[in-house]
Design a protein around this motif. Sequence first.
Motif, PDB file in Angstrom:
ATOM      1  N   LYS A   1       0.860  -1.260   0.025  1.00  0.00           N
ATOM      2  CA  LYS A   1      -0.003   0.084  -0.132  1.00  0.00           C
ATOM      3  C   LYS A   1       0.854   1.255   0.010  1.00  0.00           C
ATOM      4  CE  LYS A   1      -3.753  -2.292   2.102  1.00  0.00           C
ATOM      5  NZ  LYS A   1      -4.757  -2.373   3.311  1.00  0.00           N
ATOM      6  N   THR A   2       0.926   1.993   1.105  1.00  0.00           N
ATOM      7  CA  THR A   2       1.771   3.159   1.138  1.00  0.00           C
ATOM      8  C   THR A   2       3.224   3.214   2.013  1.00  0.00           C
ATOM      9  OG1 THR A   2       0.509   4.072   3.056  1.00  0.00           O
ATOM     10  CG2 THR A   2      -0.193   4.587   0.930  1.00  0.00           C
ATOM     11  N   VAL A   3       3.255   1.822   2.324  1.00  0.00           N
ATOM     12  CA  VAL A   3       4.536   1.394   3.083  1.00  0.00           C
ATOM     13  C   VAL A   3       5.753   0.728   2.324  1.00  0.00           C
ATOM     14  CG1 VAL A   3       5.433   0.337   5.049  1.00  0.00           C
ATOM     15  CG2 VAL A   3       3.212   1.076   5.156  1.00  0.00           C
ATOM     16  N   ILE A   4       6.725   1.379   2.261  1.00  0.00           N
ATOM     17  CA  ILE A   4       7.869   0.628   1.702  1.00  0.00           C
ATOM     18  C   ILE A   4       8.657  -0.496   2.564  1.00  0.00           C
ATOM     19  CG2 ILE A   4      10.145   1.343   0.686  1.00  0.00           C
ATOM     20  CD1 ILE A   4       9.387   4.091   0.448  1.00  0.00           C
ATOM     21  N   VAL A   5       8.432  -1.399   1.699  1.00  0.00           N
ATOM     22  CA  VAL A   5       9.044  -2.731   2.412  1.00  0.00           C
ATOM     23  C   VAL A   5      10.407  -3.199   2.016  1.00  0.00           C
ATOM     24  CG1 VAL A   5       8.663  -5.113   2.971  1.00  0.00           C
ATOM     25  CG2 VAL A   5       6.494  -3.444   2.840  1.00  0.00           C
ATOM     26  N   VAL A   6      11.468  -3.211   2.744  1.00  0.00           N
ATOM     27  CA  VAL A   6      12.856  -3.397   2.165  1.00  0.00           C
ATOM     28  C   VAL A   6      13.088  -4.649   2.506  1.00  0.00           C
ATOM     29  CG1 VAL A   6      15.161  -2.484   1.898  1.00  0.00           C
ATOM     30  CG2 VAL A   6      13.222  -1.128   2.388  1.00  0.00           C
ATOM     31  N   MET A   7      13.748  -5.605   1.755  1.00  0.00           N
ATOM     32  CA  MET A   7      14.282  -6.770   2.121  1.00  0.00           C
ATOM     33  C   MET A   7      13.041  -7.743   2.995  1.00  0.00           C
ATOM     34  SD  MET A   7      18.233  -5.920   3.121  1.00  0.00           S
ATOM     35  CE  MET A   7      17.833  -4.772   4.331  1.00  0.00           C
ATOM     36  N   ASN A   8      11.968  -7.425   2.773  1.00  0.00           N
ATOM     37  CA  ASN A   8      10.701  -8.294   3.344  1.00  0.00           C
ATOM     38  C   ASN A   8      10.750  -8.122   4.741  1.00  0.00           C
ATOM     39  OD1 ASN A   8       9.614  -9.286   0.961  1.00  0.00           O
ATOM     40  ND2 ASN A   8      11.107 -10.677   0.837  1.00  0.00           N
ATOM     41  N   ASP A   9      11.580  -7.178   5.585  1.00  0.00           N
ATOM     42  CA  ASP A   9      11.694  -7.169   6.773  1.00  0.00           C
ATOM     43  C   ASP A   9      11.601  -5.614   7.060  1.00  0.00           C
ATOM     44  OD1 ASP A   9      12.016  -9.769   7.297  1.00  0.00           O
ATOM     45  OD2 ASP A   9      14.040  -9.752   6.932  1.00  0.00           O
ATOM     46  N   VAL A  10      12.377  -4.721   6.592  1.00  0.00           N
ATOM     47  CA  VAL A  10      12.390  -3.250   7.172  1.00  0.00           C
ATOM     48  C   VAL A  10      11.186  -2.606   6.607  1.00  0.00           C
ATOM     49  CG1 VAL A  10      13.747  -1.350   7.297  1.00  0.00           C
ATOM     50  CG2 VAL A  10      14.890  -3.501   7.308  1.00  0.00           C
ATOM     51  N   ARG A  11      10.391  -1.843   7.330  1.00  0.00           N
ATOM     52  CA  ARG A  11       9.058  -1.162   6.955  1.00  0.00           C
ATOM     53  C   ARG A  11       9.341   0.366   7.020  1.00  0.00           C
ATOM     54  NH1 ARG A  11       4.920  -4.595   6.065  1.00  0.00           N
ATOM     55  NH2 ARG A  11       3.565  -2.904   6.115  1.00  0.00           N
TER      56      ARG A  11
ATOM     57  N   HIS B   1      10.772   9.309   7.303  1.00  0.00           N
ATOM     58  CA  HIS B   1      11.762   9.845   7.829  1.00  0.00           C
ATOM     59  C   HIS B   1      12.485   8.744   8.532  1.00  0.00           C
ATOM     60  CE1 HIS B   1       9.542  13.922   8.324  1.00  0.00           C
ATOM     61  NE2 HIS B   1      10.087  13.747   7.129  1.00  0.00           N
ATOM     62  N   PRO B   2      13.771   8.956   8.760  1.00  0.00           N
ATOM     63  CA  PRO B   2      14.600   8.198   9.817  1.00  0.00           C
ATOM     64  C   PRO B   2      13.654   7.372  10.670  1.00  0.00           C
ATOM     65  CG  PRO B   2      16.006   9.787   9.127  1.00  0.00           C
ATOM     66  CD  PRO B   2      14.667  10.334   8.803  1.00  0.00           C
ATOM     67  N   ASP B   3      13.183   8.094  11.562  1.00  0.00           N
ATOM     68  CA  ASP B   3      12.083   7.693  12.651  1.00  0.00           C
ATOM     69  C   ASP B   3      10.883   6.725  12.233  1.00  0.00           C
ATOM     70  OD1 ASP B   3      13.890   9.303  14.474  1.00  0.00           O
ATOM     71  OD2 ASP B   3      12.652  10.836  14.431  1.00  0.00           O
ATOM     72  N   SER B   4      10.641   6.655  11.166  1.00  0.00           N
ATOM     73  CA  SER B   4       9.647   6.018  10.622  1.00  0.00           C
ATOM     74  C   SER B   4      10.029   4.646  10.082  1.00  0.00           C
ATOM     75  CB  SER B   4       8.915   6.628   9.180  1.00  0.00           C
ATOM     76  OG  SER B   4       8.534   7.976   9.542  1.00  0.00           O
ATOM     77  N   VAL B   5      11.396   4.089  10.233  1.00  0.00           N
ATOM     78  CA  VAL B   5      11.932   2.944   9.596  1.00  0.00           C
ATOM     79  C   VAL B   5      11.888   1.884  11.241  1.00  0.00           C
ATOM     80  CG1 VAL B   5      14.146   1.581   9.076  1.00  0.00           C
ATOM     81  CG2 VAL B   5      13.412   4.092   8.116  1.00  0.00           C
ATOM     82  N   ILE B   6      11.277   1.094  10.641  1.00  0.00           N
ATOM     83  CA  ILE B   6      10.911   0.040  11.942  1.00  0.00           C
ATOM     84  C   ILE B   6      11.244  -1.485  11.309  1.00  0.00           C
ATOM     85  CG2 ILE B   6       9.521   1.379  13.261  1.00  0.00           C
ATOM     86  CD1 ILE B   6       7.060  -0.510  11.976  1.00  0.00           C
ATOM     87  N   GLY B   7      11.519  -2.333  12.219  1.00  0.00           N
ATOM     88  CA  GLY B   7      12.002  -3.809  11.871  1.00  0.00           C
ATOM     89  C   GLY B   7      13.143  -4.081  11.164  1.00  0.00           C
ATOM     90  N   GLY B   8      13.054  -5.464  11.083  1.00  0.00           N
ATOM     91  CA  GLY B   8      14.445  -5.943  10.332  1.00  0.00           C
ATOM     92  C   GLY B   8      15.546  -6.044  11.380  1.00  0.00           C
TER      93      GLY B   8
END
Length: 209
Positions: free
Chosen positions: A133-143, A149-156
């Motif tokens: 949807k509107t979330v960028i998923v990186v390497m299937n773990d990091v969202r 913003h950097p604070d919006s990066v979670i997971g992985g």
Amino acid sequence: MEGGNSNNNPEDLVVGCLLSIRTTLGDEFEGQVVTFDRPSNILVLQEPSKHGPRRNIRLLKANYIKEFTFLGQAEDPLDPTNCFLDLTALQAREEVAIRQAEADAERIGVGVTSEAQSIFDALSKTLPVRWDKTVIVVMNDVRVSSPYHPDSVIGGTPAANERVKKVVNMFLFLFVMVYLNVCIVKYIILLLLHGFMIHFYETTLASAK
């Protein structure tokens, strides 16, 4: 006419005739007339291929023909019973084109800002990414969610999370720098206009006295 030179008028040639052609540029080749397009003055010929039943198609402006020799008459080159189509190769190319189009479409976010799309593009240069949807998923773990913003990066894993944060932070830094440069340019232009207006006003007052 067989074996001899014609009057070099391509309009007199019939579909299917075999020619040996010499152009004004010095090229020499043999081909079969497919058709002649009078408005564009283009002669369409097919040349035999050294690789199986395939044919090469050549479009030649008639005014580039220096001379040609009539070699004989063959069957209609447009006869569908004699045409060769590699359907397997065509289907393979179609499938590749469809997959590429689908992949390109999946890279475009729906309902996101241009900045979010730019961050996605920046991440995709070195990492596998996709939209959820509107979330960028990186390497299937990091969202990475809005406002991206950097604070919006979670997971992985910690390493993966930090790597994504660095890319996002670098993009935001470059974005701010570009924005500041634009603002500085606008400010300089305003100063120049202000100085010009003052000079014009003072000159006008001096002339009025």
